[in-house]
Design a protein around this motif. Sequence first.
Motif, PDB file in Angstrom:
ATOM      1  N   CYS A   1     -14.954 -33.091  -2.503  1.00 31.08           N
ATOM      2  CA  CYS A   1     -14.440 -31.826  -1.961  1.00 31.08           C
ATOM      3  C   CYS A   1     -14.847 -30.628  -2.807  1.00 31.08           C
ATOM      4  O   CYS A   1     -14.802 -29.483  -2.325  1.00 31.08           O
TER       5      CYS A   1
ATOM      6  N   LYS B   1      -8.125 -21.224   4.602  1.00 31.43           N
ATOM      7  CA  LYS B   1      -8.389 -22.235   5.612  1.00 31.43           C
ATOM      8  C   LYS B   1      -9.672 -21.936   6.370  1.00 31.43           C
ATOM      9  O   LYS B   1     -10.435 -22.829   6.725  1.00 31.43           O
TER      10      LYS B   1
ATOM     11  N   THR C   1     -13.112 -22.846   4.478  1.00 36.18           N
ATOM     12  CA  THR C   1     -13.464 -24.226   4.166  1.00 36.18           C
ATOM     13  C   THR C   1     -14.631 -24.695   5.033  1.00 36.18           C
ATOM     14  O   THR C   1     -14.851 -24.170   6.123  1.00 36.18           O
TER      15      THR C   1
ATOM     16  N   SER D   1     -16.894 -27.808   7.050  1.00 32.09           N
ATOM     17  CA  SER D   1     -16.594 -28.996   7.847  1.00 32.09           C
ATOM     18  C   SER D   1     -16.719 -30.271   7.023  1.00 32.09           C
ATOM     19  O   SER D   1     -16.010 -31.243   7.273  1.00 32.09           O
TER      20      SER D   1
ATOM     21  N   GLU E   1     -15.910 -30.649   3.834  1.00 32.92           N
ATOM     22  CA  GLU E   1     -14.656 -30.792   3.093  1.00 32.92           C
ATOM     23  C   GLU E   1     -13.545 -31.293   4.013  1.00 32.92           C
ATOM     24  O   GLU E   1     -12.761 -32.169   3.630  1.00 32.92           O
ATOM     25  N   SER E   2     -13.479 -30.750   5.219  1.00 33.99           N
ATOM     26  CA  SER E   2     -12.445 -31.173   6.170  1.00 33.99           C
ATOM     27  C   SER E   2     -12.585 -32.650   6.510  1.00 33.99           C
ATOM     28  O   SER E   2     -11.588 -33.378   6.576  1.00 33.99           O
ATOM     29  N   SER E   3     -13.817 -33.104   6.707  1.00 38.74           N
ATOM     30  CA  SER E   3     -14.058 -34.517   7.041  1.00 38.74           C
ATOM     31  C   SER E   3     -13.629 -35.428   5.896  1.00 38.74           C
ATOM     32  O   SER E   3     -13.039 -36.487   6.122  1.00 38.74           O
TER      33      SER E   3
ATOM     34  N   VAL F   1      -9.786 -35.588   5.793  1.00 37.80           N
ATOM     35  CA  VAL F   1      -9.254 -36.438   6.865  1.00 37.80           C
ATOM     36  C   VAL F   1      -9.402 -37.905   6.488  1.00 37.80           C
ATOM     37  O   VAL F   1      -8.472 -38.703   6.645  1.00 37.80           O
TER      38      VAL F   1
ATOM     39  N   SER G   1      -4.155 -28.018   3.631  1.00 42.20           N
ATOM     40  CA  SER G   1      -4.264 -29.415   4.039  1.00 42.20           C
ATOM     41  C   SER G   1      -2.888 -30.086   4.091  1.00 42.20           C
ATOM     42  O   SER G   1      -2.051 -29.864   3.217  1.00 42.20           O
TER      43      SER G   1
END
Length: 459
Positions: A313, A357, A360, A362, A364-366, A369, A398
């Motif tokens: 991340c 938010k 950020t 995609s 990092e988001s993946s 999750v 998050s």
Amino acid sequence: MGWNYPEISLEDTIKLIKGFVDILILGSGYQSSGLQAHWDIHNIKKALQWGSFFENFLGHLSSSDVYKSSVKELDAAISEMTSDPYFPQGLAHLSSATLCRARKFVLKHLFHTLPLRDMHLRDFLLATIETDLNQLSKTDHDCLDVYLNKLRLQNSSVDSAPSMRGLAEKIAPSLIMESDNDSTTVTIHELLKRQSAVSCLSMTERGLDVVAKTMRHNSCPDLHNSVQRHKLNFGFVLCSLDQLVDFVIWDRWKSKNLSYFLDKRTVKLVSGASLMFSAPNVQWAQVLERVNSSPETEDVILLETIELLLLGCIFDRWNHLIEYFMSVSYNSITVSEMYRGVCNLRLGRSQSFHSLKETTNSKESSILVYLAELLGGHLHQLLKLSPALVAAAIPIWSPLFGSYISEIETLLKGEFSKLRCCSCIQDEDHKDCELAERIWCLYVFNVCSSHQKSGGTVA
């Protein structure tokens, strides 16, 4: 007009290229099963023969105007093949142009992926020498003399260089231009580049060791000695003994967590995370699933996987995080005040919440999750990792951040948890314990950073 080469179909050509890619994948040193790939003189020569085949084939195809449309069709087919999410990203730049110089492509790939221990280096050099001698024997009767003369010329160029610094950049281009089809020349070029890279890496590691050891020394838990040391640092500034003790605790936390960021193991993990998470999501997820499917040392593997995901991340802002962390100044507020500040920010009272938010990526988001699914009921595993890593890697928007805060709140209240962080009495204000350190890290990487972004002061 499409594919018009009469000797072989486009479909069969792509099949051959896929076979060539499989050989290059083995160049990583491992088979798809995870077992080590055996690279000896015979296998290296075989890979170079594949390279020679594509050089001759693509050279003939590209040199004729008649087959221009075939080259375009081939590049389109290769592009479709490399765009597959499961295609190895290290070979994603494959094209008809790289296949025109396939032997050089093979040599560079093998040279920088195989672990060049004595045995590997010997086999590698013998394979390239035998390949060049075989090539020269087709045109020169005294192939050995011709080959040795070329080596003498290259050796004199190396000897005349003023220093080893930048040697690969100064010498190698002229060598490559002089003999474009010479495998030995390419090998010398890559060897010099690798030697230069290793030298730079070695110097960096030595410097990093010095800094890390200094940080560990500063994080010495001897409170009395630290107080005496920092009394001198404060000089004529008047402050209470409690403030001085708080400063010493703060200084120890900062040194300890900074030493984690600078640790050689951590730096290697960051490098690995950078390589792994630059691949498509399906690829790195597939790798991690295979790793975590092993029943052996399950807890150890799970913890290392969590650490790798957290580093994934932040690897692209690694230097910035270290610079920021080093710049944070002492702030004389209590742990309970820090905790309230973090909770308030979590509730959305900070103006920077939405912008955080939105900025950020995609990737990092993946990762977050995947991390949330992996943790499941194992949220206490986060308490086994560096407080600074968890605080820096999990963004405040998050859901994982909220879960982490809830776990800390459970510990603050002295309620049951799978992992204890301190032995403080329930009604005592946490001051110098691991739990307080975690709250401090959350405060530094969230509340302080939001003040900094909004133009406020931290110190």
